[in-house]
Design an enzyme around this catalytic site. Structure first.
Site, mmCIF file in Angstrom:
data_model
loop_
_atom_site.group_PDB
_atom_site.id
_atom_site.type_symbol
_atom_site.label_atom_id
_atom_site.label_comp_id
_atom_site.label_asym_id
_atom_site.label_seq_id
_atom_site.Cartn_x
_atom_site.Cartn_y
_atom_site.Cartn_z
ATOM 1 C CG HIS A 151 27.773 32.815 25.625
ATOM 2 N ND1 HIS A 151 26.939 33.221 24.604
ATOM 3 C CD2 HIS A 151 27.966 31.491 25.428
ATOM 4 C CE1 HIS A 151 26.636 32.178 23.837
ATOM 5 N NE2 HIS A 151 27.252 31.114 24.312
HETATM 6 C C1 LIG Z 1 25.423 24.515 26.864
HETATM 7 C C2 LIG Z 1 26.487 25.331 26.213
HETATM 8 C C3 LIG Z 1 26.340 25.775 24.896
HETATM 9 C C4 LIG Z 1 27.321 26.543 24.285
HETATM 10 N N1 LIG Z 1 27.158 26.930 22.990
HETATM 11 C C5 LIG Z 1 28.068 27.725 22.401
HETATM 12 C C6 LIG Z 1 27.912 28.152 21.047
HETATM 13 O O1 LIG Z 1 26.984 27.736 20.348
HETATM 14 N N2 LIG Z 1 28.821 29.003 20.524
HETATM 15 C C7 LIG Z 1 29.890 29.457 21.252
HETATM 16 O O2 LIG Z 1 30.656 30.261 20.730
HETATM 17 N N3 LIG Z 1 30.102 29.010 22.520
HETATM 18 C C8 LIG Z 1 29.221 28.170 23.111
HETATM 19 N N4 LIG Z 1 29.437 27.723 24.386
HETATM 20 C C9 LIG Z 1 30.683 28.137 25.089
HETATM 21 C C10 LIG Z 1 31.880 27.216 24.811
HETATM 22 O O3 LIG Z 1 31.588 25.907 25.192
HETATM 23 C C11 LIG Z 1 33.081 27.733 25.585
HETATM 24 O O4 LIG Z 1 33.363 29.046 25.118
HETATM 25 C C12 LIG Z 1 34.375 26.934 25.438
HETATM 26 O O5 LIG Z 1 34.210 25.580 25.721
HETATM 27 C C13 LIG Z 1 35.415 27.542 26.364
HETATM 28 O O6 LIG Z 1 36.635 26.852 26.306
HETATM 29 P P1 LIG Z 1 37.566 26.786 27.609
HETATM 30 O O7 LIG Z 1 38.752 26.006 27.245
HETATM 31 O O8 LIG Z 1 37.722 28.170 28.128
HETATM 32 O O9 LIG Z 1 36.667 26.025 28.697
HETATM 33 P P2 LIG Z 1 36.110 24.515 28.656
HETATM 34 O O10 LIG Z 1 36.080 24.011 27.265
HETATM 35 O O11 LIG Z 1 34.854 24.484 29.416
HETATM 36 O O12 LIG Z 1 37.199 23.703 29.462
HETATM 37 C C14 LIG Z 1 37.455 23.944 30.838
HETATM 38 C C15 LIG Z 1 37.898 22.652 31.491
HETATM 39 O O13 LIG Z 1 38.545 22.951 32.722
HETATM 40 C C16 LIG Z 1 38.153 21.993 33.688
HETATM 41 N N5 LIG Z 1 38.359 22.581 35.019
HETATM 42 C C17 LIG Z 1 37.690 23.618 35.572
HETATM 43 N N6 LIG Z 1 38.177 23.900 36.785
HETATM 44 C C18 LIG Z 1 39.182 23.031 37.012
HETATM 45 C C19 LIG Z 1 40.088 22.833 38.101
HETATM 46 N N7 LIG Z 1 40.032 23.602 39.183
HETATM 47 N N8 LIG Z 1 41.001 21.834 38.007
HETATM 48 C C20 LIG Z 1 41.062 21.040 36.903
HETATM 49 N N9 LIG Z 1 40.237 21.198 35.850
HETATM 50 C C21 LIG Z 1 39.312 22.180 35.893
HETATM 51 C C22 LIG Z 1 36.713 21.718 33.352
HETATM 52 O O14 LIG Z 1 36.276 20.495 33.919
HETATM 53 C C23 LIG Z 1 36.744 21.720 31.830
HETATM 54 O O15 LIG Z 1 37.008 20.436 31.306
HETATM 55 C C24 LIG Z 1 28.470 26.924 25.015
HETATM 56 C C25 LIG Z 1 28.637 26.466 26.332
HETATM 57 C C26 LIG Z 1 27.664 25.668 26.925
HETATM 58 C C27 LIG Z 1 27.873 25.188 28.311
#
Ligand SMILES: Cc1cc2nc3c(=O)[nH]c(=O)nc-3n(C[C@H](O)[C@H](O)[C@H](O)COP(=O)(O)OP(=O)(O)OC[C@H]3O[C@@H](n4cnc5c(N)ncnc54)[C@H](O)[C@@H]3O)c2cc1C
Lengths: 589, 239
Positions: A517
């Site tokens: 987080h």
């Molecule tokens: C183990 C774990 C448990 C979690 N449990 C919870 C929970 O219980 N409750 C909760 O509220 N949240 C939880 N989270 C957090 C939640 O997963 C994230 O808040 C959410 O996925 C964020 O969405 P996002 O779109 O910002 O990032 P993500 O869903 O992570 O997507 C980002 C994407 O961008 C890609 N990327 C990164 N850099 C680049 C680049 N330079 N070029 C191209 N692609 C790139 C990555 O490969 C990834 O696929 C948890 C996270 C983890 C890791």
């Protein structure tokens, strides 16, 4: 010279949770959208299927669904007097990679923030006086309110099929829910989880002390559910392989299960995997993005993707790295407090208390699901009087039963040797007879905690690594220890033989897992001199760049972030569709 | 596996068996306990130390085998011979500096190099005549505690770094799925009551305090029980 692709309307950087949501909204509006994902394609079948998915070593310990530090990592130090060194193997947090991002292997604990969480500075100053907030804290208001976000929370929860029970339905406090939450416009789409044994033991003790326990809102399905997008999710089997694992049962709200197929159907959407974006390309005057530059990891070719709109969806801290490497906005300087990119990096202040039971009490901790838990919110945010306490914020306390994979889960009482026959006996004795209570605390932004580019270390593509300078401010340590003391009082009533409080201490270490987080660094607000993006997540400096995710949080409240990440994504998408497209340019002046 | 073979394993009577189980689904069940294992990474001297050390970290008791008896030395060997040993998922760019504890691992060594370097230093410490493995249990423990406390310097780094890696790998091998060469016959899972890879408790998790004593199942066995994870035909199919 990079290969130049045909221009498109929108390029999404990263194809995780927020990209899938925004992509669907914008493709639906008729725009041509390209999604660039550094990782590979993943889907429930075949990638997440059992038995191979139920492999603790591969997924939880060797982290096969997570960002590969060999390719890209961060450097870390506690403060500017230290030299940051690379996080050579991920520990404290585990960003995701591959299509679906971290939302493939999250737990699914899906919370809303409190109304007061969105106005942290003005709330504490008006209630407790202008001098209440410690001088080192740089907390700010968000520039968006709970009431404004409520419809978008609602929409995200219905997309994800969250199971829970309303505690505040349009202002009416409902038994069984969280009485402290902001008013919701309707019930959760699915019923709450049922109590696991740990949760029941906790709930009974909490009730005895006058607290109000409820089931944690869950993205592990509690019923078969068809969402408004027409995707059907299946009930959770309570297998205990959730966090760090993909769900084999179509039962955890990942992009793949709740939305992505609907986006993939669109002719005007194209996904490119193994496309690692290294920067946003700007006009010479740095006022307008012209597209992005990425490396095709198959051919190693550099490719330019021109686009009218660039949306960073690469996970909070990765968005910050891209902003800095692209030269968007002014980097934050902790000495002067000026500049905005990298400012107010925050985390989550965790603590825990364990209760050890007699051998006759079978907790069965392996009968778990990622969001299977019972919580109280009495000590979160400003749900309790902070007068004289000397800290801001708070924590929810929960008895979670998320699973008990034994490489990582084998609790022993304090004082047990770390190895040898006495350790082994203690592991055997306590594995099935221990309950851990999680204290999930807020993280207030502080002047010295920030992100910038590392001057020394680079990633596999030659880009500077993001440097993280972070330690828990005093306010957060006091908060965590205060809530830990209250939690210990509850724990003593839970019928165990031994209670072991785990206080929060400093310095922050990147070695043991805490949470993924990571928040802030491109914070939202209403003033371009103190925030990186406006209330619609639009860059103040380059208005055709939007920055999704928890990088927008000016500080991190005491809840898991993704409910609010989802709400903000829908809120931002609506502003893009209904305002920006009609009149491209700054949405706030 | 027959009852007799299982009992032999539980008694720690056999340290042979399943080092080749990786990637072969049914191996945990079909490979007989009498088949030999071979070290792919460790030299004989190295293996002697590892076998003796892991047995002190997680010793055998009459009813519950320790790390050596369930194959942990072979688990570590296979890990070091494979991607993990080569530094898979480890950022190994310089410059290298001694960090603070909160900055984590900072050596320029892959896990395989860390073991090789450390085991050589330890062998030098003892000399060929009285190797670690020949010590009494109490003396072995004393030496391991010295490693743990960082009292030895190995090639300029603290022995604690090697000790922590060895302890972590030992615990991994002890509790990981038997497919990786340790945890033979799921002995550690039986010991603590972890039911293993076959897992679906929706129907029972609300039965508080239930004594759930189904024998554990490894991934290799679950492969033959594919009823519970059949994908619903309508759900979430992509494209
Ligand atoms: C183990 C774990 C448990 C979690 N449990 C919870 C929970 O219980 N409750 C909760 O509220 N949240 C939880 N989270 C957090 C939640 O997963 C994230 O808040 C959410 O996925 C964020 O969405 P996002 O779109 O910002 O990032 P993500 O869903 O992570 O997507 C980002 C994407 O961008 C890609 N990327 C990164 N850099 C680049 C680049 N330079 N070029 C191209 N692609 C790139 C990555 O490969 C990834 O696929 C948890 C996270 C983890 C890791």
């Amino acid at each position: 010279m990079p290969i130049r692709k045909k221009p498109v309307d929108v390029v999404l950087v990263g194809m995780g949770l927020t990209a899938t949501m925004i992509g669907k909204e914008l493709a639906e509006a008729g725009l041509t959208v390209v999604g660039l994902e550094r990782g590979v394609w993943r889907d429930t079948v075949p990638d997440f299927q059992s038995p191979a998915m139920h492999d603790e070593l591969r997924y939880a310990v060797r982290q096969h669904l997570h960002q590969n530090p060999e390719l890209e990592t961060y450097t870390f130090r506690n403060n500017t007097n230290q030299t940051a060194l690379p996080i050579r193997t991920l520990g404290s947090f585990l960003p995701g990679t591959d299509v679906g991002g971290a939302a493939v292997h999250w737990n699914g604990q899906t919370w809303r923030f409190l109304p007061s969480d969105f106005v942290t500075r003005s709330h504490y100053e008006s209630k407790y006086g202008r001098n209440f907030i410690p001088a080192d804290l740089t907390v700010q208001d968000w520039g968006v309110t709970y009431d404004e976000l409520e419809p978008f929370y609602d929409r995200f929860e219905y997309l994800a099929g969250i199971g829970g029970q309303a505690g505040n339905l349009r202002g009416e406090i409902k038994p069984g829910g969280n009485p402290f939450e902001g008013p919701r416009s309707r019930e959760y789409p699915n019923p709450p989880t049922k109590l696991a044994y740990a949760g029941a033991l906790f709930a009974n003790a909490a009730l005895e002390l006058g607290y109000r326990p409820f089931q944690v809102p869950s993205a592990n399905m509690t019923a078969t559910y068809t969402n408004p997008e027409g995707m059907t999710l299946q009930p959770c089997m309570v297998c205990g392989f959730c966090e760090r694992f993909g769900c084999e049962h179509f039962a955890k709200s990942s992009p793949q299960v709740m939305l992505l197929p609907k986006l993939m159907e669109k002719e005007n959407f194209e996904l490119r995997t193994q496309a690692h974006v290294i920067k946003v390309l700007l006009d010479p005057d740095k006022k307008r993005a012209t597209g992005v530059l990425y490396i095709d990891l198959d051919s190693r070719a550099e490719i330019e993707q021109p686009a009218d709109l660039v949306i960073l969806c690469s996970f909070g801290i990765n968005n910050v790295k891209l902003l800095l490497n692209s030269g968007i906005g002014r980097p934050y300087d902790p000495r002067t407090g000026e500049g905005t990119i990298g400012k107010n990096y925050s985390y989550q202040t965790m603590a825990s208390v364990s209760v050890f039971y007699p051998e006759s009490v079978n907790i069965n901790p392996f009968m778990g699901a990622g969001a299977l838990g019972t919580a109280i919110d009495d000590y979160n945010g400003d749900n309790f009087d902070h007068s004289g306490l000397g800290f801001l914020g708070g924590a929810y306390v929960a008895a979670y039963t998320t699973g008990a994979r034994p490489i990582e889960y084998h609790p022993v009482p304090p004082g047990t040797p770390r190895w040898g026959v006495d350790w082994k006996k203690a592991v055997r004795r306590h594995y099935n007879h221990t309950v851990g209570l999680t204290i999930h605390g807020s993280s207030m932004s502080a002047r010295g905690n920030y992100l910038d580019l590392d001057p020394t270390y680079v990633d596999a593509y030659g880009q500077p690594l993001l440097r993280m300078t972070f330690d828990f401010p005093d306010s957060d340590v006091k908060m965590a220890n205060y809530v830990a003391a209250r939690t210990t009082e509850i724990a003593r009533l839970m019928g165990g033989e031994l209670v072991s409080p785990g206080d929060r201490s400093t310095p922050y270490s990147i070695v043991p897992y805490q949470t993924t987080h990571n928040t802030g660094g491109a914070i939202m607000g209403s003033d371009p001199t103190t925030s990186a993006v406006n209330r619609y997540l639009q860059s103040w400096d380059v208005p055709n760049v939007f920055v999704q995710g928890a990088s927008a949080y000016p500080q991190n409240p005491g809840y898991n972030p993704t409910g609010t990440v989802g709400a903000l994504a829908y809120w931002s998408a609506k502003a893009i569709r209904e305002q920006y497209l009609k009149n491209p340019g700054p949405l706030v002046r | 596996m027959t009852e007799i073979a299982r009992r032999e394993l539980l008694q720690g009577a056999s340290a042979l068996g399943l080092a080749f189980a990786l990637g072969s689904h049914a191996s945990a069940q079909t490979q007989a306990a009498g088949q030999g294992s071979v070290y792919l990474f460790f030299t004989e001297t190295e293996a002697q130390f590892i076998e003796a050390a892991v047995e002190r970290l997680i010793p055998s008791e009459p009813e519950w085998p320790g790390a050596r008896a369930v194959g942990v030395p072979y688990y570590i060997d296979l890990q070091l011979a494979g991607p993990y040993g080569r530094g898979d998922r480890l950022y190994l760019r310089g410059p290298f500096a001694v960090g603070l504890p909160g900055q984590g691992y900072q050596l320029a060594l892959t896990p395989a190099q860390l073991y090789r370097t450390s085991l050589a230093a330890i062998a030098r410490e003892f000399g060929p005549s009285t190797p670690f493995a020949s010590l009494t249990d109490a003396d072995k423990d004393r030496f391991l505690r010295r490693l743990e406390a960082g009292e030895l310097t190995i090639d300029g780094f603290s022995s604690a770094i090697f000790f922590e890696t060895l302890l972590a790998n030992t615990i991994e091998g002890y509790f990981a799925d038997p497919a990786y060469g340790g945890n033979r016959d799921m002995a550690s899972w039986r010991m603590i009551g972890f039911p293993g890879a076959f897992a679906a408790y929706a129907a029972v998790y609300t039965r508080h305090g239930l004594k759930f004593d189904r024998a554990p199942m490894a991934m290799a066995e679950v492969a033959h029980h594919d009823d519970h994870h059949a994908a619903p035909a309508t759900a979430g199919a992509a494209r």
